[in-house]
Design a protein around this motif. Sequence first.
Motif, PDB file in Angstrom:
ATOM      1  N   UNK A   1       0.826  -1.212   0.000  1.00 32.11           N
ATOM      2  CA  UNK A   1       0.000   0.000   0.000  1.00 32.11           C
ATOM      3  C   UNK A   1       0.861   1.263   0.000  1.00 32.11           C
ATOM      4  N   UNK A   2       0.496   2.184  -0.899  1.00 31.96           N
ATOM      5  CA  UNK A   2       1.256   3.422  -1.077  1.00 31.96           C
ATOM      6  C   UNK A   2       0.944   4.456   0.019  1.00 31.96           C
ATOM      7  N   UNK A   3       1.856   5.408   0.240  1.00 35.89           N
ATOM      8  CA  UNK A   3       1.699   6.307   1.390  1.00 35.89           C
ATOM      9  C   UNK A   3       0.905   7.584   1.133  1.00 35.89           C
ATOM     10  N   UNK A   4       0.370   7.800  -0.081  1.00 39.24           N
ATOM     11  CA  UNK A   4      -0.281   9.099  -0.346  1.00 39.24           C
ATOM     12  C   UNK A   4      -1.744   9.123   0.089  1.00 39.24           C
TER      13      UNK A   4
ATOM     14  N   UNK B   1      11.534   3.825  11.378  1.00 44.16           N
ATOM     15  CA  UNK B   1      10.444   2.954  10.899  1.00 44.16           C
ATOM     16  C   UNK B   1      10.831   2.077   9.727  1.00 44.16           C
ATOM     17  N   UNK B   2      12.008   2.331   9.155  1.00 43.18           N
ATOM     18  CA  UNK B   2      12.407   1.648   7.918  1.00 43.18           C
ATOM     19  C   UNK B   2      12.166   0.153   7.928  1.00 43.18           C
ATOM     20  N   UNK B   3      12.507  -0.500   9.008  1.00 43.60           N
ATOM     21  CA  UNK B   3      12.426  -1.966   8.940  1.00 43.60           C
ATOM     22  C   UNK B   3      11.022  -2.518   9.199  1.00 43.60           C
ATOM     23  N   UNK B   4      10.051  -1.629   9.382  1.00 39.89           N
ATOM     24  CA  UNK B   4       8.655  -2.099   9.439  1.00 39.89           C
ATOM     25  C   UNK B   4       7.926  -1.891   8.106  1.00 39.89           C
ATOM     26  N   UNK B   5       8.625  -1.264   7.156  1.00 36.09           N
ATOM     27  CA  UNK B   5       7.970  -0.894   5.898  1.00 36.09           C
ATOM     28  C   UNK B   5       8.402  -1.794   4.746  1.00 36.09           C
ATOM     29  N   UNK B   6       7.552  -1.860   3.725  1.00 36.51           N
ATOM     30  CA  UNK B   6       7.897  -2.610   2.506  1.00 36.51           C
ATOM     31  C   UNK B   6       8.961  -1.871   1.706  1.00 36.51           C
ATOM     32  N   UNK B   7       9.045  -0.570   1.916  1.00 34.35           N
ATOM     33  CA  UNK B   7      10.012   0.254   1.192  1.00 34.35           C
ATOM     34  C   UNK B   7       9.676   1.717   1.414  1.00 34.35           C
ATOM     35  N   UNK B   8      10.418   2.577   0.757  1.00 33.41           N
ATOM     36  CA  UNK B   8      10.171   4.019   0.837  1.00 33.41           C
ATOM     37  C   UNK B   8       9.691   4.491  -0.523  1.00 33.41           C
ATOM     38  N   UNK B   9       8.537   5.164  -0.566  1.00 31.49           N
ATOM     39  CA  UNK B   9       8.023   5.658  -1.841  1.00 31.49           C
ATOM     40  C   UNK B   9       8.249   7.156  -1.939  1.00 31.49           C
ATOM     41  N   UNK B  10       8.873   7.568  -3.034  1.00 28.88           N
ATOM     42  CA  UNK B  10       9.115   8.996  -3.259  1.00 28.88           C
ATOM     43  C   UNK B  10       8.406   9.450  -4.526  1.00 28.88           C
TER      44      UNK B  10
ATOM     45  N   UNK C   1      15.143  -2.295   5.117  1.00 27.65           N
ATOM     46  CA  UNK C   1      15.701  -3.139   4.062  1.00 27.65           C
ATOM     47  C   UNK C   1      14.985  -3.039   2.715  1.00 27.65           C
ATOM     48  N   UNK C   2      13.830  -2.406   2.671  1.00 27.49           N
ATOM     49  CA  UNK C   2      13.110  -2.288   1.398  1.00 27.49           C
ATOM     50  C   UNK C   2      13.798  -1.290   0.485  1.00 27.49           C
ATOM     51  N   UNK C   3      13.472  -1.324  -0.807  1.00 26.75           N
ATOM     52  CA  UNK C   3      14.102  -0.390  -1.746  1.00 26.75           C
ATOM     53  C   UNK C   3      13.491   1.010  -1.661  1.00 26.75           C
ATOM     54  N   UNK C   4      14.183   1.972  -2.241  1.00 30.82           N
ATOM     55  CA  UNK C   4      13.585   3.284  -2.499  1.00 30.82           C
ATOM     56  C   UNK C   4      12.811   3.138  -3.811  1.00 30.82           C
ATOM     57  N   UNK C   5      11.519   3.437  -3.761  1.00 29.37           N
ATOM     58  CA  UNK C   5      10.667   3.307  -4.954  1.00 29.37           C
ATOM     59  C   UNK C   5      10.312   4.703  -5.438  1.00 29.37           C
ATOM     60  N   UNK C   6      10.361   4.915  -6.726  1.00 37.30           N
ATOM     61  CA  UNK C   6      10.099   6.273  -7.210  1.00 37.30           C
ATOM     62  C   UNK C   6       8.979   6.343  -8.242  1.00 37.30           C
ATOM     63  N   UNK C   7       8.156   7.378  -8.081  1.00 36.81           N
ATOM     64  CA  UNK C   7       7.279   7.834  -9.156  1.00 36.81           C
ATOM     65  C   UNK C   7       8.113   8.885  -9.885  1.00 36.81           C
ATOM     66  N   UNK C   8       8.701   8.491 -10.988  1.00 35.11           N
ATOM     67  CA  UNK C   8       9.600   9.380 -11.738  1.00 35.11           C
ATOM     68  C   UNK C   8       9.166   9.351 -13.193  1.00 35.11           C
ATOM     69  N   UNK C   9       8.303  10.304 -13.546  1.00 38.12           N
ATOM     70  CA  UNK C   9       7.749  10.303 -14.918  1.00 38.12           C
ATOM     71  C   UNK C   9       8.687  10.968 -15.891  1.00 38.12           C
ATOM     72  N   UNK C  10       9.235  12.119 -15.471  1.00 42.91           N
ATOM     73  CA  UNK C  10      10.082  12.857 -16.405  1.00 42.91           C
ATOM     74  C   UNK C  10      11.434  12.162 -16.479  1.00 42.91           C
ATOM     75  N   UNK C  11      12.039  12.258 -17.650  1.00 41.93           N
ATOM     76  CA  UNK C  11      13.355  11.649 -17.840  1.00 41.93           C
ATOM     77  C   UNK C  11      14.360  12.282 -16.881  1.00 41.93           C
ATOM     78  N   UNK C  12      14.126  13.558 -16.595  1.00 38.58           N
ATOM     79  CA  UNK C  12      15.017  14.267 -15.671  1.00 38.58           C
ATOM     80  C   UNK C  12      14.938  13.669 -14.254  1.00 38.58           C
TER      81      UNK C  12
END
Length: 366
Positions: A44-47, A90-99, A126-137
């Motif tokens: 589940x996402x954090x937004x 909280x990092x180790x209770x989460x599936x990952x970090x969403x940015x 231990x989860x990955x950093x997950x990104x919503x990164x639409x622009x190539x930049x």
Amino acid sequence: MTTLKLPGMIDAHVHLREPGGTHKESVTSGTAAALAGGVVGVLEMPNTNPATTDADSFTLKHKLYRSKSRCDFGLFLGSDGRNLDALNKLGNRAAGLKLYLDNTYGDLCIQHPALLEPIWERWPGPGPICVHAESTQSLSQALSLTARHSQRLHICHVSREENLRLILAAKEQGLPVTFEVTPHHLFFTVEDAKRLGPFGMMKPSLGTPHDREALWQHLDAVDCIATDHAPHTREEKLGAEPPPGVPGLETALPLLLTAVDQGKLDISRLIELTYLNPLRIFPITPPPDTWIEVDPNARYQLSNCSLQTRCGWTPFEDMWVLGRVVRTWFRGQMAFELGKICAAPGTGHDMVQGFPVNQTEFRNHT
Ligand code: DOR
Ligand code: ZN
Ligand code: ZN
């Protein structure tokens, strides 16, 4: 009827809207939709509102899921770049970090690129950093941070050929990068967006036929298929400023089974993309004694009328598919059978186990 037994899917990207948006979806309705779609674990996402960015909001959401979820779950943490101490705890209770590196639904977004580097320096996993990164930049920025810091990066809903190429190049260089694609980007294009109006609007938007073809062409490099289930009500979609997002939990598997029939992927690859790889990418354990039965020969049209999601519509309405979820067995019990949900709210467990700090270090490098 001869049914095919498959592992239940783990959907690494859903928005079940609780707390704060239960008129669109809730934990109980969203996890009913999951079971109906053959999904037995959701990340589940954090937004949400409040956004899942600190101990209070994380604990609140966790309690909601423990008492209401009908399938297994994991929660992502989110960041505005100013909550690093909370992330560390909280990092180790989460599936990952969403940015969120580009603006999308809700106000959880990294407003200044300078806020990113400290996150890559300090996210404990231990989860990955997950990104919503639409622009190539934005995507290039995330990739270059990953080249400089010891972090795993997971790229959400890749939809454009240009971005796909950047990711393939990064993988070739050996960067610890994984990525997901959604069913809507695999099955729709801008042509469908014209037909669907607000019901075909999401972020990233639908791509060109060329973009879609590139996703299929490089399916061997894709790590997982995730729905980005993002329900909004019909009224909201028909309003002056339609929010981006489409539901997807109940339509993903029929669409993918149809693609199997068309020879676009085989069943073992489908299992990798929807079950085995999510378990490799995220620090989660799947529910035991859990599987699904599908009728691979059922040919029917997807319909708004047979959905569990509270929003009550699908952009895939009327599409012909081949393959139906007949039963979902969850933790030893029949949880769904032919249109009927049997699993009670609260039967789902947290799939994130939590790891001691020394293992966190190890997992970040694998
Ligand atoms: O279309 C989208 N909807 N993209 C996102 O990134 C967010 C999501 C939502 O939460 O509605
Ligand atoms: Zn997104
Ligand atoms: Zn999303």
